[in-house]
Design an enzyme around this catalytic site. Structure first.
Site, PDB file in Angstrom:
ATOM      1  N   ARG A 112      11.795  -7.436  14.911  1.00 35.87           N
ATOM      2  CA  ARG A 112      12.758  -7.318  13.806  1.00 35.87           C
ATOM      3  C   ARG A 112      12.297  -6.245  12.824  1.00 35.87           C
ATOM      4  O   ARG A 112      11.110  -6.154  12.508  1.00 35.87           O
ATOM      5  CB  ARG A 112      12.896  -8.660  13.083  1.00 35.87           C
ATOM      6  CG  ARG A 112      13.662  -8.548  11.767  1.00 35.87           C
ATOM      7  CD  ARG A 112      13.992  -9.889  11.159  1.00 35.87           C
ATOM      8  NE  ARG A 112      15.091 -10.502  11.873  1.00 35.87           N
ATOM      9  CZ  ARG A 112      15.012 -11.596  12.604  1.00 35.87           C
ATOM     10  NH1 ARG A 112      13.869 -12.225  12.708  1.00 35.87           N
ATOM     11  NH2 ARG A 112      16.063 -12.068  13.225  1.00 35.87           N
ATOM     12  N   ILE A 113      13.243  -5.436  12.378  1.00 34.33           N
ATOM     13  CA  ILE A 113      12.989  -4.429  11.355  1.00 34.33           C
ATOM     14  C   ILE A 113      13.618  -4.944  10.060  1.00 34.33           C
ATOM     15  O   ILE A 113      14.842  -5.110   9.979  1.00 34.33           O
ATOM     16  CB  ILE A 113      13.599  -3.077  11.773  1.00 34.33           C
ATOM     17  CG1 ILE A 113      12.920  -2.558  13.050  1.00 34.33           C
ATOM     18  CG2 ILE A 113      13.511  -2.070  10.645  1.00 34.33           C
ATOM     19  CD1 ILE A 113      11.425  -2.341  12.946  1.00 34.33           C
ATOM     20  N   GLU A 133       1.352   1.420  11.933  1.00 32.32           N
ATOM     21  CA  GLU A 133       0.357   2.184  12.683  1.00 32.32           C
ATOM     22  C   GLU A 133       0.868   2.759  13.992  1.00 32.32           C
ATOM     23  O   GLU A 133       0.380   3.788  14.459  1.00 32.32           O
ATOM     24  CB  GLU A 133      -0.881   1.310  12.915  1.00 32.32           C
ATOM     25  CG  GLU A 133      -1.617   1.122  11.607  1.00 32.32           C
ATOM     26  CD  GLU A 133      -2.674   0.036  11.629  1.00 32.32           C
ATOM     27  OE1 GLU A 133      -3.834   0.386  11.785  1.00 32.32           O
ATOM     28  OE2 GLU A 133      -2.332  -1.153  11.464  1.00 32.32           O
ATOM     29  N   GLY A 164       5.292  -5.282  13.201  1.00 30.10           N
ATOM     30  CA  GLY A 164       4.445  -4.332  12.471  1.00 30.10           C
ATOM     31  C   GLY A 164       4.770  -2.911  12.857  1.00 30.10           C
ATOM     32  O   GLY A 164       5.031  -2.592  14.022  1.00 30.10           O
ATOM     33  N   ILE A 195       0.830  -1.212   0.000  1.00 33.93           N
ATOM     34  CA  ILE A 195       0.000   0.000   0.000  1.00 33.93           C
ATOM     35  C   ILE A 195       0.861   1.257   0.000  1.00 33.93           C
ATOM     36  O   ILE A 195       0.368   2.361   0.241  1.00 33.93           O
ATOM     37  CB  ILE A 195      -1.032   0.015   1.151  1.00 33.93           C
ATOM     38  CG1 ILE A 195      -0.377   0.201   2.526  1.00 33.93           C
ATOM     39  CG2 ILE A 195      -1.845  -1.231   1.145  1.00 33.93           C
ATOM     40  CD1 ILE A 195      -1.431   0.455   3.613  1.00 33.93           C
ATOM     41  N   GLY A 196       2.126   1.074  -0.294  1.00 36.70           N
ATOM     42  CA  GLY A 196       3.041   2.207  -0.331  1.00 36.70           C
ATOM     43  C   GLY A 196       4.071   2.136   0.771  1.00 36.70           C
ATOM     44  O   GLY A 196       4.955   2.991   0.889  1.00 36.70           O
ATOM     45  N   THR A 197       3.971   1.088   1.593  1.00 38.71           N
ATOM     46  CA  THR A 197       4.836   0.966   2.758  1.00 38.71           C
ATOM     47  C   THR A 197       6.214   0.427   2.425  1.00 38.71           C
ATOM     48  O   THR A 197       7.138   0.568   3.214  1.00 38.71           O
ATOM     49  CB  THR A 197       4.180   0.002   3.763  1.00 38.71           C
ATOM     50  OG1 THR A 197       3.800  -1.168   3.043  1.00 38.71           O
ATOM     51  CG2 THR A 197       2.951   0.617   4.388  1.00 38.71           C
TER      52      THR A 197
HETATM   53 MO1  MOS Z   1      -5.037  -0.055   8.734  1.00 36.99          MO
HETATM   54  S1  MOS Z   1      -6.396   1.244   9.600  1.00 36.99           S
HETATM   55  O1  MOS Z   1      -5.446  -1.432   9.649  1.00 36.99           O
HETATM   56  O2  MOS Z   1      -5.404  -0.190   7.131  1.00 36.99           O
END
Ligand code: MOS
Length: 733
Positions: free
Chosen positions: A622-623, A699, A696, A462-464
């Site tokens: 882990r990164i 967020e 993760g 998603i662009g990450t």
């Molecule tokens: Mo994120 S709000 O779980 O796409």
């Protein structure tokens, strides 16, 4: 290059960077299908009521118009949502009911975008309006049964009594407004039906698998007849995590006209039917002894949902994780309002909940005359409210490292005690946490006889930086250069993957890529150790490493993948794996942690706030890639700045109309609003969370930012703003 993953992976540039900056990376609205036509949505101008008639005569006279799709001629579909979606109904032109402002009421379809816009402007919709409920006072209240499968309330001990008996007490209300996601790329869908009844969709979606299931559900066809492709999307933040009306309407328009259809939302329509972060009213009550140790904690939430579907903003969940004392109660209540249905938005629950909890902790620190960092250190816990031990928890390290880098010691605790010229100086901080999620995911790793590696999974970047991160996982485990890995994502015909949401994609798909790479390695090992022609013949498999694009023993004997496959006459060898969670969530609380430190200036005569500096530390296991991870943290923090100071969606109380459905009045941070941000990655090894030990990162960056800023504003001014966003008016009044 020895078949292992470093704890903090190389800060490689994005493997898709060149395609993105040169414009050759295709997005959903950029697929030039033969015979493609344009669709433009027409949305309601009332907040509640009925469509009495739609006059399409003038619109149909526009050159190039193919159809005006309304509830009278739209294909019949099932409006109930598929089971893996959170809401129960998607308005799809099946009746004349208007449930919220800007609900789709018609779609204009024409040969060009310009003709479709012109036709849409000439459609005249007549309404019989009703009085909408848009305020918490007017909506119907109820207690939800659960939050996305988890209990909506939890209670342990007697928090009321514990708080009443405490030396220091805090009991306050905190409120957050409606926020809209507003990714750079608007929602867009290009849909085409083939003569055999197969639907192909190029969609701006965070999850091609769930998206395909949703189309299959609405049209009553097997999911094997739906092909969804999302190679690149320009941000999502949760609004592209579920399939909304416009996307199904595009496929309906394609069915109605027999032509491939492209439908792109306008920026104002980004405020219509694609979800938003709901408004919350939160009560936090805390009780602590004189040393600052929490005895009791209450966190109650009232949030909004729509009149026709349920979404729960899980703001109080964070109170079970950060510092749960022996006596704790959380609960959630909903109010049905005449709006579209709210949805997940970056750190749903934790972002709003942390504003309340971490503001209240700052207020408690003031009441105790205790340093707010020290207060949090004294309330560090080893288990969550349910008594589950944390698989790993590095909150203490985050607080300590970030406060040192920030030089928190120079802060004088008294509000209004620090100045820079005519500006008041504020230093504030807050902690952060976000759960570690994962879902079942699969991957394919194919090593070809030319030494190249292809990896496939249906997951969406998603662009990450998912293309880059998964390429690194495969390259590290197989010992091949990053440039030799071809990563293929965003197609529901690839091995299955969950939605890129809940900060779970790297954990889910990365684990599958790891297991698939190990499967390919095992197959190659079986070949060479049994092959008299191999230099590795007879050597124990567990002493053989993957490096230099091949298999090598400790003493240097070995050969490349290309040599192995060529000698065996194989074009390639494939590793496959299905990775899924076990029962670790039953035994452990699994969360990432962080801490933010903010310095800002307040101009008392204008009420303006200028951020000066933010230092944040995160421990997220882990990164995989230190550069793309840091970008996610920057992005999350910037999102938090918007939440704290700028963003809010305004509704007209009488009509339920959104009054600022555009980016000139819905304010998002610009470069001038964002100070230098310093991110500290706290290395953390966690062998419990998943196969690759990642927690993760998408967020957690936003969690706590609004509280850290509000706490700094209090320190600067002595004014406690408990109602986001913190605007100049609130400081001047
Ligand atoms: Mo994120 S709000 O779980 O796409």
């Amino acid at each position: 290059m020895s078949g292992t993953l470093p704890l903090v992976g190389a800060p490689n540039d994005r493997v898709d960077g060149r395609r993105k900056v040169t414009g050759s990376a295709p997005y959903a609205a950029e697929y030039p299908l033969a015979g493609l036509v344009s669709a433009v949505m027409i949305t309601a101008t009332i907040g509640k009521g009925r469509v009495t008639s739609i006059d399409t005569g003038d619109a149909r006279r526009v050159p190039g118009v193919i159809a005006i799709m309304t509830h009278e001629n739209a294909p019949r579909v099932d409006e109930a949502k598929a089971q893996d979606q959170t809401a129960q109904v998607l308005p799809l032109l099946q009746d004349d009911i208007v449930r919220y402002d800007r609900q789709p009421v018609a779609v204009a379809i024409a040969d060009t975008f310009e003709h479709a816009v012109e036709a849409a402007n000439r459609v005249i919709v007549h309404y019989a309006p009703d009085q909408p409920a848009i305020s918490f006072e007017r909506g119907e209240r109820y207690i939800p049964k659960e939050i996305h499968g988890e209990p909506a309330a939890f209670r342990k001990g007697n928090p009321e009594a514990a708080i009443a008996a405490s030396a220091a007490r805090i009991d306050n209300m905190y409120t957050t407004p409606v926020y809209h996601h507003n990714p750079m790329e608007p929602h867009a869908t290009t849909a085409a039906w083939s003569s055999d009844g197969t639907l192909t969709v190029y969609d701006a979606t965070q999850g091609v698998g769930p998206d395909a299931r949703t189309y299959a559900h609405h049209f009553g066809i097997p999911v094997s007849r739906v092909h969804v492709i999302a190679k690149f999307i320009g941000g999502g933040f949760g609004c592209k995590g579920t399939t909304w009306s416009h996307a199904v309407l595009a496929a309906m328009a394609a069915k109605l006209t027999g032509r491939p259809v492209r439908l792109v939302l306008t920026r104002p329509q980004m405020f219509s039917s694609v979800g938003f972060r709901p408004q919350t009213h939160q009560r936090i009550a805390l009780g602590a002894d004189r040393d600052g140790r929490l005895n009791g904690q209450i966190h109650t939430v009232t949030a909004q949902t729509s009149t026709f579907a349920e979404f729960v903003e899980s703001s109080a969940v964070i109170s079970q994780v950060l510092y749960p004392p022996a006596n704790v109660a959380i609960s959630h209540e909903l109010v049905r309002l005449n709006t579209a249905t709210p949805t997940f938005m970056r750190a749903p629950g934790e972002s709003t909940g942390s504003f309340a909890l971490e503001s209240a902790m700052d207020e408690l620190a003031v009441a105790l005359a205790l340093d707010p960092v020290e207060l949090r250190l004294r309330n560090d816990v080893a288990a969550d409210a349910h008594g589950l031990p944390f698989s790993s928890r590095s909150l203490r390290a985050c607080l300590t490292q970030a406060s040192e880098r920030f030089d928190w010691r120079r802060r004088t605790p008294q509000p209004r005690s620090m100045r820079a010229g005519d500006q008041l100086v504020g230093l504030g901080m807050a902690a952060a946490t976000y759960p570690t999620n994962r879902s079942a995911a699969s991957a394919l790793v194919r090593i070809a006889s030319d030494g190249s590696v292809t990896v496939q999974s249906a997951g969406v970047d998603i662009g990450t930086g998912a293309y880059t991160a998964f390429s690194q996982v495969a390259a590290d485990l197989l010992g091949v250069p990053l440039a030799n890995v071809r990563m293929e994502l965003g197609d529901n015909q690839y091995p299955t993957a969950p939605v890129a949401g809940g900060s779970q994609l790297t954990a889910s798909v990365g684990s599958a890529v790891k297991l698939a790479a190990l499967d390919a390695r095992a197959k190659l090992l079986a070949l060479v150790t049994a092959d008299a022609a191999s230099p590795l013949h007879g050597i124990a498999g567990d002493s053989i490493q993957t490096k230099n694009a091949g298999l090598y023993a400790q003493d240097g004997r070995g050969e490349t993948y290309a040599a192995i496959l060529t000698r065996h006459g194989l074009a390639n060898i494939e590793g496959r794996a299905d990775a899924k969670p076990g029962d670790e969530k039953k035994k452990y609380a699994m969360h990432a942690f962080g801490a933010h430190f903010v310095e800002l200036h307040v101009d008392e005569s204008l009420g303006t706030i200028q951020l000066q500096r933010i230092v944040s530390a995160f421990a997220s296991g882990r990164i995989v890639n230190a550069k793309t991870a840091t970008s996610q943290y920057y992005g999350g923090i910037t999102f938090g700045i918007g939440m704290a100071l700028l963003e809010q969606t305004h509704f007209d109380d009488r009509t339920a109309r959104i009054m600022n459905a555009n980016l000139s009045e819905y304010l998002v941070p610009t470069n001038a609003d964002v100070p230098p941000i310093e991110v500290i990655i706290v290395p953390e090894e966690d062998t419990i969370v998943n196969e690759i030990g990642v927690k993760g990162i998408g967020e957690i960056g936003i969690v706590g930012v609004a509280a850290a800023i509000a706490n700094a504003v209090y320190h600067a001014t002595g004014i406690r703003v408990r109602d986001l966003p913190i605007t100049p008016e609130k400081l001047l009044s």
